[in-house]
Design a protein around this motif. Structure first.
Motif, PDB file in Angstrom:
ATOM      1  N   GLU A 184     -16.184   2.520  -1.880  1.00 27.29           N
ATOM      2  CA  GLU A 184     -14.764   2.203  -1.679  1.00 27.29           C
ATOM      3  C   GLU A 184     -14.462   0.716  -1.560  1.00 27.29           C
ATOM      4  N   ASP A 185     -15.465  -0.141  -1.661  1.00 26.14           N
ATOM      5  CA  ASP A 185     -15.177  -1.575  -1.756  1.00 26.14           C
ATOM      6  C   ASP A 185     -14.343  -1.830  -3.006  1.00 26.14           C
ATOM      7  N   GLU A 186     -13.371  -2.718  -2.898  1.00 28.28           N
ATOM      8  CA  GLU A 186     -12.446  -2.955  -4.000  1.00 28.28           C
ATOM      9  C   GLU A 186     -12.801  -4.227  -4.768  1.00 28.28           C
ATOM     10  N   LYS A 205     -14.344   0.510  -6.131  1.00 29.18           N
ATOM     11  CA  LYS A 205     -13.026   0.919  -6.600  1.00 29.18           C
ATOM     12  C   LYS A 205     -12.401  -0.210  -7.405  1.00 29.18           C
ATOM     13  N   THR A 235      -6.405  -6.527  -0.360  1.00 35.40           N
ATOM     14  CA  THR A 235      -6.404  -5.718   0.853  1.00 35.40           C
ATOM     15  C   THR A 235      -7.621  -6.102   1.691  1.00 35.40           C
ATOM     16  N   ASN A 236      -7.762  -5.454   2.842  1.00 39.69           N
ATOM     17  CA  ASN A 236      -8.933  -5.742   3.674  1.00 39.69           C
ATOM     18  C   ASN A 236     -10.211  -5.131   3.105  1.00 39.69           C
ATOM     19  N   LYS A 237     -10.085  -4.385   1.987  1.00 42.46           N
ATOM     20  CA  LYS A 237     -11.255  -3.832   1.314  1.00 42.46           C
ATOM     21  C   LYS A 237     -11.655  -4.640   0.082  1.00 42.46           C
ATOM     22  N   THR A 238     -10.896  -5.689  -0.238  1.00 39.19           N
ATOM     23  CA  THR A 238     -11.203  -6.502  -1.413  1.00 39.19           C
ATOM     24  C   THR A 238     -12.440  -7.338  -1.151  1.00 39.19           C
TER      25      THR A 238
END
Length: 398
Positions: free
Chosen positions: A116-118, A139, A163-166
């Motif tokens: 799920e890391d972007e 992702k 986002t905080n996952k980028t």
């Protein structure tokens, strides 16, 4: 019953290789196909490079495993080359040689991504970026560029999708498939943004020696020490030295990331082919006239071919600044000829018009086709003739 992993169900076949395979199958049956799909120069690998490979074989240098990171002379040659060309300095533990730039990217994604890391990917994009991110559990966050800006993305667009996952952004300049080249100012803005937000820059610079009309590609690592430390540079000898079949690419950057990539390679590929490494060494350390001569020839082909592309009914395109592709909006041509999609149009053009192009689906823009101009003028001219005849014939029937 044979089991296939779930991750492979998410991955699409490379459309460029799929089209190439279909072309080869048709040619094997006797069809006269002009292929405008190939992402490789039509030049022979320079003689000095071939001679170096032969010499390495004759001197028994290529009979054994090499270090997973590549032979020391080649890694040092890569460092010296980029010191001279870009003014950047790397250490040996910051360089890894791989089985082509594609493998370097694959290995990198496996090393840096958790589920799920972007990864932000400007679109249109090279076909394997998205699939490699999926294979690593990441992702894809796609940002569509607009033709009016040569498909390049802006800082505002990046910030909107952060986002905080980028964890990373992929840059490809000159770009495949559009041929767009980011300016130094544009790269500096993106680089500083990535540094500020601790986002890894993956800079695919495989085409950066192939720019036209005084346009120059800038390595993002050369812009500041902070940006360099935030970047992994992907490059290789395939495009600049007509060595696609030799399969030598490399990655440069953060010592910890490169170290993990080398560790992964030790359990996957072991090492790049040793004979190819000695050939690449000769490419980087030898006379560079070939690179300039090939670039000049591609520029001439572009100047000849692009007006012909523009003259095709239903085709719209922006003139590229680098690489060796033209990205064409063919939606109107598809409609004129009775096809519901550009993908169907491209298939019809291959099967009936005997000209192969790559549909834009795999690049994220299904209304487009990618056309390579790596063929000689005679073949390019004949290809245009066939495309026009195909469109005229199908339009009349429609």
């Amino acid at each position: 019953m044979v089991r296939i992993s779930k991750r492979m169900s998410l991955v699409a076949e490379s459309p460029t290789l799929a089209t190439s395979t279909k072309v080869k199958a048709m040619k094997a049956k006797g069809a006269d196909i002009i292929s405008l799909t190939v992402g490789e120069p039509d030049f022979e690998t320079p003689k000095n490079i071939r001679d170096a490979a032969i010499q390495a074989i004759q001197e028994n240098k290529v009979n054994h495993y090499t270090p997973s990171a590549g032979i020391l002379p080649l890694r040092q040659a890569i460092i010296d080359y980029h010191q001279e060309t870009d003014g950047v300095q790397y250490e040996l533990n910051q360089v890894m040689v791989s089985d082509g730039a594609k493998n370097a990217l694959y290995t990198l994604f496996q090393v840096i991504l958790n589920p799920e890391d972007e990864v932000i990917i400007p679109s249109p994009y090279w076909v394997s970026y998205t699939e490699q991110v999926k294979l690593a559990g990441g992702k894809n966050i796609l940002i569509d560029g607009v033709p009016e800006n040569n498909f390049k993305i802006s800082l505002e667009m990046l910030e909107k999708h952060r986002t905080n996952k980028t964890v990373a952004i992929i840059l490809n300049s000159p770009n495949n498939p559009t041929g767009a080249v980011y300016t130094e100012e544009e790269l500096r803005e993106i680089g500083n943004w990535a540094v500020e937000h601790n986002i890894l820059i993956i800079s695919d610079e495989i085409y950066y020696r192939l720019c036209y009309h005084q346009q120059e590609a800038v390595s993002i690592a050369s812009l500041s020490e902070e940006i360099k430390n935030q970047s992994i540079i992907i490059n290789g000898v395939s495009k600049s030295y007509a060595m696609t079949g030799w399969r030598i690419g490399y990655a440069m950057g953060n010592q910890e990331v490169i170290g993990k990539m080398i560790q992964l390679a030790s359990h996957s590929t072991s090492n790049p082919a040793s004979v190819s490494q000695y050939a690449a060494l000769a490419a980087l350390t030898g006379n560079q006239n070939f690179v300039n001569e090939m670039r000049e020839e591609f520029e001439k082909r572009l100047d000849y071919f692009f007006p012909l592309i523009e003259s095709i009914p239903g085709f719209q395109a922006t003139k590229p600044q680098g690489a060796f592709y033209i990205f064409v909006n063919a939606k109107e041509a598809a409609t004129m000829t009775g096809y519901s999609t550009v993908s169907d149009f491209a298939l019809g053009l291959l099967e009936e018009g005997h000209v192969a192009v790559v549909g834009g689906d795999g690049f994220g823009f299904p209304d487009y086709v990618r056309i390579s101009y790596t063929l000689n003028k005679e073949n390019l001219t004949e290809a245009i003739k066939r495309i026009k005849q195909f469109i005229q014939l199908k339009s009349n029937r429609n």
